[in-house]
Enzyme design. Structure first.
Site, mmCIF file in Angstrom:
data_model
loop_
_atom_site.group_PDB
_atom_site.id
_atom_site.type_symbol
_atom_site.label_atom_id
_atom_site.label_comp_id
_atom_site.label_asym_id
_atom_site.label_seq_id
_atom_site.Cartn_x
_atom_site.Cartn_y
_atom_site.Cartn_z
ATOM 1 N N CYS A 1 0.825 -1.219 0.000
ATOM 2 C CA CYS A 1 0.000 0.000 0.000
ATOM 3 C C CYS A 1 0.855 1.263 0.000
ATOM 4 C CB CYS A 1 -0.925 -0.013 1.205
ATOM 5 S SG CYS A 1 -0.048 -0.051 2.783
ATOM 6 N N ALA B 1 3.149 1.713 2.901
ATOM 7 C CA ALA B 1 4.365 0.894 2.809
ATOM 8 C C ALA B 1 5.421 1.590 1.958
ATOM 9 C CB ALA B 1 4.046 -0.476 2.229
ATOM 10 N N ARG C 1 12.503 -4.042 6.437
ATOM 11 C CA ARG C 1 13.192 -3.765 5.166
ATOM 12 C C ARG C 1 14.694 -4.004 5.238
ATOM 13 N NH1 ARG C 1 12.374 -2.222 -0.064
ATOM 14 N NH2 ARG C 1 13.508 -0.292 0.222
#
Lengths: 458, 537
Positions: B55, B58, B89
């Site tokens: 999304c 993100a 990440r």
């Protein structure tokens, strides 16, 4: 003496100890044979949760999304959801579909229950098992999401059924290895049962050729339908609110007698489960399990001299925290903090009587974050942390070693294989705890002795 | 190995007609005889199709803003959104001042039902106060999640008031998850605010050293940025800031002084690159630090841009030395990898970047694609004027910038700039498709079903993608290489990164584990016939 601190006066959540409601809902639905899940909301929700579940279980985790975008927020998301169901049915051919809502769907006021009825009508699927569960992320934590969705599965699928001899075994979110152990114990007792929800195979599948997207394992739909006719329900969920409780629902709606027991972790916890099984079925405990119990006792005696040096911080989903805290107590390991990110009043109430008056304080934290867990733990001289991998920062920042158990475990492999229930599982859990204490002690033992006796003497 | 149009149609046939029609436009079989092959990209995901896309939140908080280490990033929303973007990440950061590195923190306003009903502005304001008091960050970001926009919380007003109260920059990002069609919307939103509010806020008027550059779209996954820096700094470049891996607010605010901007991930940062050129006259160079040849080419292009004899000499010295050092090491891995095939499907730039490195190891990329790229990432920036904005992209505000009167400065004569553009990829990205060989497959926003079917047809030896499809692929008996988080390995960029990658991929092929798994085609006889005394019949 015990203290039950509720949520602190701070507004910020610094390093959360819990996740959101639909996360738990996915786990519960993954325990149903032939099921698929669709999240009604932004596709980020399903992507993030798939990612987190996949990293814990090292398994494919397919969760559909209605991929709502800005247009959907204005005109409603029914069309997207319809398309999502069509596509999921076409590609996966599931036997059950669960629709979970998200913040977005709930904030714009989507009525998925009505949608589900209309969808079934429109597609001639009157008998298709479609489960709906409103699970807004801002509602409660993933723990309540799990229990609430489990209850919704029963509300949507269980029918009035003739009486039968099987037991309903309703379990909290535990590892596939734990579930297999509970099944082994039930097998040794020759007990017929419906274990619900059962992720032991769906989220921990063997390598098989050819690979198929769907497995026939998980709690069978036919068994769920007839849980209403069971001789009794044993629900390993003492911290669960009545309004979310699958066992309570079966009792109130179908009159199935309900036995609430804690997770069979620890000597007393496992004894309680075994006694309940014996009470309901009249079956004696098999000799092999009695031997396992004896070995646990023997091992507890061997380890007590190390465990009593432990001061633990225990955190995670309330049911697991309750049972592990009790296990620590029966082994002389003092729990200085028992904490959950969920809003759960029962955890504190339940732990109260198990702590003798005059004993050392236990901080029982509900709706808390790792900032508080760390502060309380450090202040109380904690030297071991027990919980999911969110607590790795306790290890990194405060030097308190972490025994990983629960969900999620992202920085180690094998969370799905951790065995902690039953007499044998308790022994394995206890060994992990004891050995962590020993390892930490030996790391600095020579240095400490040197400083204390040699340097101080000179 | 290639597939035919008929085989592709057979895969699409399983879809409902409308879905098949839509998905067909997202899949190409490379045909160089066609002047331009148009691919549809950056359009809505088909619901229920098991996409890998995320999304806007993100893309904004998770990708672009999150790595800035001296800021506290407040996620305004329910607790899950914060939790799911917590350290996932693998962007690494180190800080000279350890009290100003907040990368390991997850800070959320943990909105409850009452906040949805009565609004979350007051709680957000209090959270900002608590964060300032606890952490003393150099700046704060506020990222909005889905409910925030829907209930009408004015996070910009809260940010303005708090900035006044505390005297530190507080940036509000309206990156609600439902905006746009993927992470890409979030990149754009983040780019706009960083350019508007941060870059240029610093007081420097000129770079403190020669050959000053910014590295854009490099996120220091597994330490990529550190390996790149090692080489660039040795050659003599001064890195002003990295956007945003191991980056900081303090460095970013002076990014306007650089002489050149390098663009690694075009998709996530091209907006800033473009606006920096308009505002400060700084051109950008499309670079690729992944793969030995790409790295060398990047270094040479940079030297051409700066046109300095000593710099060029040093560049060649470093290249020669690094090559002599790593080539023998890579050689042994090539023996394991040679002749294999790969699928390479990653976010918005790595699907392209890794193909060269695969090729250097003797691995042929038979299918590649992006999760959330736009047409220009496939076809090249020349298609930009042809892309018509749709309802979804119009929802993302465009930031219009003009030349900064005081600070705009041409870095060279317009004539030389134009001449250079013919020589090196200056302010241009030619896209992925041009580098793909005839017959190769290009797929935009691939989903689980298409992945399964294309694997069955093309039987790749390795699948490079993310964690969500990794386990399905491994269940099918094919090694998978995570190119989002590198399976806890890395760095993969630069010279040493290429060696690491070669090692990891070789290990994927040669681990004894695979000996226990027999691919189905190995059980079937390759030749059917009978052996008689006279020979084979």
């Amino acid at each position: 003496m015990m203290e039950n601190e509720m949520k602190s006066c701070r507004n910020v959540n610094e390093n959360p100890c819990n996740m959101c409601m639909p996360m738990g809902g996915i786990i519960a639905l993954k325990g149903i044979a032939g099921s698929m899940v669709v999240l009604h909301g932004s596709q980020g929700c399903s992507t993030y949760m798939r990612r987190h579940i996949a990293e814990h279980f090292n398994e494919p985790v397919d969760v559909g999304s209605s991929s709502l975008n800005e247009k959907g927020t204005i005109y409603g998301g029914a069309k997207n959801l319809e398309q999502a169901l069509d596509n999921v049915r076409r590609v996966y051919n599931p036997h059950v579909i669960g629709i979970l809502t998200t913040c977005l769907a709930e904030t714009i006021g989507e009525d998925v229950e009505r949608f589900a009825d209309e969808y079934k009508q429109k597609n001639g699927l009157q008998d298709f098992p479609l489960v709906t569960a409103p699970t807004p992320g801002y509602g409660q934590s993933h723990d309540e999401g799990y229990w609430f969705t489990a209850k919704r599965i029963l509300v949507c699928l269980t029918e009035t059924a003739p009486k039968h001899d099987r037991l309903n075994i309703v379990i909290p979110h535990i590892s596939p290895a734990d579930i297999r152990e509970i099944k082994r114990i039930l097998g040794l007792m020759n007990i017929e049962y419906t274990l619900f929800p059962d992720i032991s195979d769906t989220l921990d599948r063997p390598h098989e050729r050819p690979y198929t997207k769907m497995t026939s394992n998980g709690t069978a739909l036919a068994d769920i339908k007839t849980m209403s006719g069971a001789a009794a329900t044993i629900q390993m969920g003492v911290t669960v609110e009545d309004s979310f409780s699958p066992g309570k629902y079966l009792k109130d709606t179908f009159g199935v007698p309900l036995y609430r027991v804690p997770l069979p972790i620890g000597m007393a916890g496992t004894d309680q489960f075994m006694e309940t099984l014996q009470e309901i079925t009249g079956q004696p405990m098999p000799a092999s399990l009695a031997q396992e119990r004896g070995r646990l006792l023997d091992g507890m005696i061997d380890s007590h001299k190390y465990n009593f040096q432990g001061r633990g911080m225990i955190f995670g989903e309330p049911e697991l925290v309750y049972s592990i805290t009790k296990t620590c107590l029966e082994n002389g390991l003092h729990p200085v903090v028992a904490a959950t990110g969920s809003r759960n009043a029962r955890l504190g109430e339940l732990l109260q009587p198990s702590i003798a008056d005059g004993g050392e304080k236990i901080h029982i934290l509900s709706e808390t974050d790792f900032c508080h867990i760390k502060n309380y733990g450090e202040e109380a001289g904690a030297n071991i942390a027990i919980g999911h991998s969110g607590g790795r920062y306790l290890e990194e920042r405060a030097g308190i070693p972490l025994v990983r158990v629960g969900f999620p475990i992202h920085d180690r492999v094998g969370g799905q294989r951790l065995l902690s229930v039953g007499y044998t599982g308790t022994m394995l859990l206890l060994d992990r705890i004891t050995n962590t204490l020993l390892e930490n002690k030996h790391k600095s033992y020579r240095k400490k002795m040197f400083e204390q006796f040699y340097q101080a003497a000179n | 190995m290639a597939i035919t149009k008929e085989q592709l149609d057979a895969i699409l046939e399983k879809y409902p007609a409308k879905v098949a029609k839509s998905r067909k436009k997202h899949i190409l079989i490379k045909d160089a005889s066609q002047e331009s092959q148009i691919i549809e990209a950056n359009t809505r995901t088909v619901p229920g199709i098991m996409t890998n896309r995320g999304c806007a939140y993100a893309g904004c908080k998770g990708v672009v803003v999150g790595p800035l280490k001296d800021m506290i990033h407040i996620v305004h929303g329910p607790v899950g959104c914060g939790y799911y973007a917590w350290g996932t990440r693998r962007n690494k950061a180190k800080s000279e001042d350890p009290t100003k590195n907040f990368l390991n923190y997850c800070v959320s306003t943990d909105m409850q039902e009452s906040d949805i009903v009565f609004g979350g502005e007051k709680k957000l304001a209090k959270v900002i106060d608590e964060v300032v008091e606890t952490f003393h960050p150099n700046a704060i970001s506020i990222s909005a999640t889905c409910p925030v926009g829907l209930i009408g919380d004015d996070i910009n007003a809260v940010a303005r008031a708090a900035q006044k109260r505390h005297g530190i920059p507080i940036l509000a990002f309206n990156c609600e998850g439902y905006k746009g069609v993927s992470q890409s919307a979030g990149h754009h939103i983040a780019n706009n605010i960083l350019l508007d509010k941060v870059i240029g806020a610093g007081e420097q008027e000129a770079a403190p050293a020669k050959f000053a550059i910014n590295i854009l779209g490099e996120y220091n996954i597994g330490g990529d940025g550190w390996e790149i820096k090692r080489t660039l700094e040795e050659i003599g470049y001064h890195i002003v800031t990295v956007m945003t891996g191991d980056g900081s607010y303090e460095e970013l605010k002076n990014a306007h002084v650089a002489e050149l901007n390098l663009v690694q991930c075009h998709r996530s940062i091209n907006y800033i690159a473009e606006m920096l050129e308009i505002k400060y006259g700084t051109p950008w160079l499309k670079v690729n630090f992944i793969g030995i040849q790409s790295m060398i080419e990047t270094l040479r292009n940079m030297a051409i841009y700066f046109n300095d004899e000593a710099l060029t000499k040093k560049t060649e010295e470093v290249i020669a030395r690094e090559l002599a050092r790593i080539e023998p090491v890579i050689e042994q891995y090539k023996k394991v990898c040679n002749g294999k095939t790969a699928f390479c499907f990653v976010g918005g730039s790595r699907g392209h970047h890794y193909q060269g490195l695969f090729a250097e190891l003797g691995i042929d990329t038979v299918l590649a694609g992006y999760e959330f790229a736009h047409r220009d990432d496939y076809e090249g920036r020349q298609v930009l004027p042809d892309i018509k904005p749709d309802a979804d992209s119009k929802n993302i505000p465009e930031l219009h910038v003009e030349a900064d009167e005081g600070r705009f400065r041409l870095k060279m004569s317009p004539e030389r700039l134009e001449a250079l553009k013919k020589e090196i990829p200056l302010s241009n990205y030619a896209g992925m498709n041009i580098d793909m060989a005839e017959g190769k497959i290009i797929v935009d926003d691939i989903n689980q079903y298409e992945t399964d079917e294309l694997i069955k047809l093309l039987k790749p030896d390795i699948f490079a993608s993310g964690i969500k499809d990794k386990y399905v692929v491994q269940k099918m008996g094919i090694p998978a290489k995570q190119l989002h988080s590198y399976d806890y390995s890395g760095p993969y960029a630069g010279f040493n990164g290429a060696v690491n990658f070669a090692r990891d991929v070789s290990m994927g092929f040669s681990s004894p584990t695979w000996n226990y798994i027999v691919p189905p085609w190995k059980n079937q006889p390759l030749l059917i016939g009978t052996v008689t005394e006279e020979g084979v019949a």
